[in-house]
Design a protein around this motif. Structure first.
Motif, PDB file in Angstrom:
ATOM      1  N   SER A  36      -0.780  17.063 -44.461  1.00  0.00           N
ATOM      2  CA  SER A  36      -0.337  16.083 -43.462  1.00  0.00           C
ATOM      3  C   SER A  36      -1.223  14.846 -43.467  1.00  0.00           C
ATOM      4  O   SER A  36      -0.957  13.896 -42.730  1.00  0.00           O
ATOM      5  N   PRO A  80       2.866  13.065 -42.566  1.00  0.00           N
ATOM      6  CA  PRO A  80       2.339  13.747 -41.375  1.00  0.00           C
ATOM      7  C   PRO A  80       3.197  14.918 -40.936  1.00  0.00           C
ATOM      8  O   PRO A  80       2.703  15.900 -40.387  1.00  0.00           O
ATOM      9  N   GLU A  81       4.516  14.818 -41.211  1.00  0.00           N
ATOM     10  CA  GLU A  81       5.440  15.886 -40.853  1.00  0.00           C
ATOM     11  C   GLU A  81       6.580  15.910 -41.856  1.00  0.00           C
ATOM     12  O   GLU A  81       7.071  14.862 -42.267  1.00  0.00           O
TER      13      GLU A  81
END
Length: 433
Positions: A36, A80-81
Motif C-alpha cells: 500500500s 493504497p487500496e
C-alpha cells in the motif's frame, strides 16, 4: 500506421545509452501492487508495454506518476487500496505479461479475475505452469468464458514447487505471489534470468525474504506485508545486444553505456568469433569493425539463461547474412521464431529454415526493399539488416518496436545512421528493380 525507412551503408560512430530492461520493468510494476506504500522505480524505460501495463494497474487503484528525477526517468507507483481485482480481456490480450497481475492481486486481496492472454506470434507459451504454481500455493482456480477466477480467502500458503521445465514468466509470477504466503516456499528448476534476480532484490528491498534468485532453487520465507522502496531497473541486456549487433552490421565504432557486459557475455564471445573487435570497461562496451572487413559465419543455439538468448536470435541472424561461409542457427525456446526469415530473404539473404533450424549462407550484399515486422525482435532484426543494405529499406508495422525499444531511431541517428520514422500519410520511396 508508422513505418521506418533506412538508407544503408553508413558506418556508425558514437555513444548509445542503454535503457532500463523492459522485461524487468513490467514485472516490477506488477510487484508494486503488493504494497500500500509508494514504489519508486528509476531507470524506467518509456515503452508501449509499460504504458499499457500502467493503464491496467490504474484499474486496480494504482496511482502512477512519471517524471524525470535525479536518477533519470522514474515512475512512482502507489496503490493504497485495491479498488478492483478484475483484469479485462481488452487490456490483457495486448501484452501477455499483463497476466502476471493475477498473483499479486491474489496475494494481497485473496481473489482476482483475470483474462487469459491471447495467442502469441512466436509460440504458444501456455499459462499452465503459472496456474499450477498458484494452486500449489493454495489458490482455488476456476476458468470459464476466457477468464481465470482465483480465490484464496484465507491467504496463500508456502509449498515446494518444481517446474517441469524452465519458465521465466511462471517463475516471476509465482515468486510475486509467494512473498505474502504463510510459511516457506521453495521453487526448483526455476529460471535464472537476471530480470528474476532484479525482481527478487526489489521485493527484498520491500521487506520480502527471498534467497537463491538467479539459481535454479529459490527459497521464499513469507511475510505478512511489504513496504515501499526505491529501486533502479536493471539495464536491458537485449537492447544492449541489439545495438552491439547493429554496430557490427554497419561497421564503425560504437560505445554502449549504462550496460552490464556480463549479462551478454555469450553474445560478445560469438561476435568476437565472427571478427568484431569488442572491449568492455565498467558499464561500457565498445564495438569496432572496419566496414570493409568480412565477417565470419558462426553457429549459435538458443538456450535459457545464461545461454544464447532467444531474444537476440533474429538480430544475430541478420548479422550472419553478410558473413563469409555458412552457419546454422538453432532455436530451442520458441517453436515459431523464424518468421523474420522471409523478410530477410526479401533483402537478398540466403536462408533456408526448417523446423527449429536455419541455415544461413552469407551473401556479398543486401539490397533495400519493403519488409514487414512480425514481432518485436524481428523488427529489430530488420533494422539491423537495413543498416547495411544497399539503397532504402522500409519496415512496416513498426509498432512492435515501440513495445521494447525506447527512441531507437534517435539513438541510431545520433551515431550517424540514415534512419527516420514515416507517419502513415508520408510516401515511401519506390526502389528501382
Amino acid at each position: 500506421m508508422d513505418r521506418i525507412a533506412l538508407t544503408g551503408g553508413v558506418p556508425l560512430y558514437g555513444d548509445i545509452p542503454v535503457s532500463g530492461a523492459k522485461n524487468s520493468a513490467i514485472k516490477l510494476m506488477a510487484a508494486a501492487l503488493l504494497t500500500s506504500e509508494p514504489v519508486r522505480l528509476t531507470n524506467m524505460p518509456r515503452l508501449a508495454d509499460t504504458r499499457l501495463l500502467g493503464r491496467l494497474l490504474a484499474r486496480f487503484g494504482c496511482q502512477i506518476t512519471e517524471s524525470d528525477g535525479p536518477d533519470g526517468q522514474q515512475s512512482i507507483l502507489h496503490t493504497p487500496e485495491i479498488t478492483s481485482s478484475f483484469a479485462p480481456y481488452d487490456l490483457v490480450r495486448q501484452m501477455r505479461a499483463s497476466f502476471n497481475v493475477l498473483g499479486p492481486l491474489l496475494a494481497r486481496t485473496g481473489h482476482a479475475k483475470v483474462s487469459l492472454p491471447g495467442g502469441c506470434t512466436i509460440g504458444a507459451r501456455p499459462v499452465d505452469l503459472h496456474l499450477k504454481a498458484l494452486e500449489a500455493l493454495g489458490a482455488h482456480i476456476d476458468m470459464h468464458e476466457g477468464y481465470v477466477f482465483a480465490q484464496a480467502p484465507r491467504g496463500l500458503k508456502g509449498a515446494e514447487i518444481e517446474f517441469p521445465f524452465v519458465s521465466v514468466g511462471a517463475t516471476e509470477h509465482a515468486l510475486m505471489a509467494a512473498v505474502l504466503a504463510q510459511g516457506t516456499t521453495v521453487f526448483k528448476n526455476a529460471a535464472c534470468e537476471p530480470e528474476i534476480e532484479d525482481l527478487a532484490l526489489c521485493l527484498n528491498a520491500m521487506g520480502a525474504k527471498v534467497s537463491g534468485a538467479g539459481t535454479p532453487t529459490i527459497t521464499v520465507e513469507g511475510v505478512t506485508s511489504l513496504h515501499g522502496t526505491d529501486w533502479p531497473v536493471i539495464c536491458d541486456r537485449i537492447e544492449a545486444g541489439t545495438y552491439a549487433l547493429a554496430a557490427a552490421m554497419a561497421g564503425g565504432e560504437v560505445r554502449l553505456t549504462n550496460v552490464r557486459p556480463d549479462l551478454i557475455g555469450i553474445l560478445l564471445d560469438k561476435m568476437r568469433e565472427a571478427g568484431c573487435a569488442i572491449e568492455t570497461a565498467g558499464n561500457t562496451i565498445t564495438i569496432r569493425r572496419d566496414p570493409a572487413q568480412k565477417l565470419k559465419a558462426v553457429d549459435i543455439t538458443t538456450r535459457v539463461y545464461p545461454g544464447f538468448a532467444t531474444d537476440l536470435q533474429a538480430q544475430f541472424m541478420a548479422l550472419m547474412t553478410l558473413a563469409e561461409g555458412e552457419c546454422i542457427i538453432r532455436e530451442t525456446i520458441f517453436e515459431n521464431r523464424f518468421m523474420h526469415v522471409p523478410e530477410l530473404s526479401r533483402l537478398g539473404a540466403n536462408i533456408v529454415a526448417s523446423g527449429g533450424e536455419a541455415r544461413v549462407k552469407g551473401v556479398d550484399a543486401l539490397k533495400g526493399a519493403q519488409v514487414m515486422a512480425t514481432d518485436l525482435r524481428a523488427s529489430a532484426c530488420l533494422v539491423i539488416a537495413g543498416l547495411a543494405a544497399q539503397g532504402e529499406t522500409t519496415i512496416n508495422r513498426v509498432y512492435h518496436l515501440d513495445r521494447g525499444f525506447e527512441n531507437l531511431e534517435g539513438k541510431l541517428s545520433a551515431c550517424g545512421a540514415d534512419i527516420r520514422r514515416l507517419k502513415s500519410d508520408e510516401p515511401v520511396m519506390e526502389l528501382e528493380e
